[in-house]
Motif scaffolding. Structure first.
Motif, PDB file in Angstrom:
ATOM      1  N   HIS A 137       0.827  -1.214   0.000  1.00  0.00           N
ATOM      2  CA  HIS A 137       0.000   0.000   0.000  1.00  0.00           C
ATOM      3  C   HIS A 137       0.858   1.259   0.000  1.00  0.00           C
ATOM      4  N   ASN A 138       1.864   1.304   0.848  1.00  0.00           N
ATOM      5  CA  ASN A 138       2.684   2.502   0.979  1.00  0.00           C
ATOM      6  C   ASN A 138       3.528   2.769  -0.264  1.00  0.00           C
ATOM      7  N   SER A 139       3.922   1.714  -0.968  1.00  0.00           N
ATOM      8  CA  SER A 139       4.658   1.875  -2.223  1.00  0.00           C
ATOM      9  C   SER A 139       3.771   2.532  -3.273  1.00  0.00           C
ATOM     10  N   ILE A 140       2.551   2.058  -3.372  1.00  0.00           N
ATOM     11  CA  ILE A 140       1.600   2.650  -4.321  1.00  0.00           C
ATOM     12  C   ILE A 140       1.339   4.104  -3.957  1.00  0.00           C
ATOM     13  N   LEU A 141       1.173   4.355  -2.686  1.00  0.00           N
ATOM     14  CA  LEU A 141       0.943   5.713  -2.202  1.00  0.00           C
ATOM     15  C   LEU A 141       2.102   6.627  -2.619  1.00  0.00           C
ATOM     16  N   PHE A 142       3.318   6.185  -2.407  1.00  0.00           N
ATOM     17  CA  PHE A 142       4.508   6.964  -2.735  1.00  0.00           C
ATOM     18  C   PHE A 142       4.546   7.309  -4.226  1.00  0.00           C
ATOM     19  N   TYR A 143       4.396   6.300  -5.083  1.00  0.00           N
ATOM     20  CA  TYR A 143       4.475   6.564  -6.522  1.00  0.00           C
ATOM     21  C   TYR A 143       3.273   7.351  -7.028  1.00  0.00           C
ATOM     22  N   LYS A 162       3.998  11.067   6.166  1.00  0.00           N
ATOM     23  CA  LYS A 162       2.914  11.742   6.902  1.00  0.00           C
ATOM     24  C   LYS A 162       1.685  10.835   6.974  1.00  0.00           C
ATOM     25  N   GLU A 163       1.348  10.190   5.850  1.00  0.00           N
ATOM     26  CA  GLU A 163       0.212   9.261   5.825  1.00  0.00           C
ATOM     27  C   GLU A 163       0.471   8.051   6.729  1.00  0.00           C
ATOM     28  N   VAL A 164       1.679   7.509   6.632  1.00  0.00           N
ATOM     29  CA  VAL A 164       2.052   6.333   7.422  1.00  0.00           C
ATOM     30  C   VAL A 164       2.015   6.659   8.915  1.00  0.00           C
ATOM     31  N   ALA A 165       2.529   7.830   9.281  1.00  0.00           N
ATOM     32  CA  ALA A 165       2.635   8.213  10.689  1.00  0.00           C
ATOM     33  C   ALA A 165       1.281   8.554  11.311  1.00  0.00           C
TER      34      ALA A 165
END
Length: 148
Positions: A24-30, A117-120
């Motif tokens: 999920h976080n990889s998709i969010l980043f890209y 920021k989203e992850v935290a």
């Protein structure tokens, strides 16, 4: 003053949170990268021939993990010795070959911070942002040096 132990702890803990949901976080980043710079799509082999950001793409996840991991490693190095050294000497050449230029570093930094920021979530703070920024800036400076 240098990179503090508290900053290293902040980066390490949020790095661990990032890895807990890597797909999920990889998709969010890209997604953040492409929102800021749609043309950057051509810089990544795993994005070139896709509409948007592909899901369940091992290359995408591996690259995101590497980017965030290198920043985390930069934080550790900054704390330990006050400077960042590239563990992979080919990083400069790879970035030159791909056509990476200074504005790309800004886009990646902004996307990285937005992702953290989203992850935290509720743990996001100015201190957390500053820690990731300092680590990223140290890493980016060394990659840029290796590019010249």
């Amino acid at each position: 003053m240098g990179f503090t132990e508290a900053q290293e702890v902040l980066v390490n803990s949020s790095w661990e949170a990032f890895k807990q949901n890597l797909p999920h976080n990889s998709i969010l980043f890209y997604t953040f990268v492409l929102e800021k710079a749609p043309a950057a799509k051509d810089l990544f082999s795993f994005l070139k021939n896709s509409d948007g950001v592909p899901k369940n793409n091992p290359a995408l996840q591996a690259h995101a993990e590497k980017v965030f991991g290198l920043v985390r490693d930069a934080a550790v190095q900054l704390r330990a010795k006050g400077t960042v050294t590239l563990g992979d000497a080919s990083l400069g050449g790879v970035h030159v070959q791909k056509g990476v230029v200074d504005p790309h570093f800004v886009v990646v930094k902004e996307a990285l911070l937005q992702t953290i920021k989203e992850v935290a979530g509720g743990s996001w703070s100015a201190e957390l942002s500053a820690a990731w920024e300092a680590a990223y800036d140290g890493l980016a400076a060394e990659i840029k040096k290796a590019m010249s």
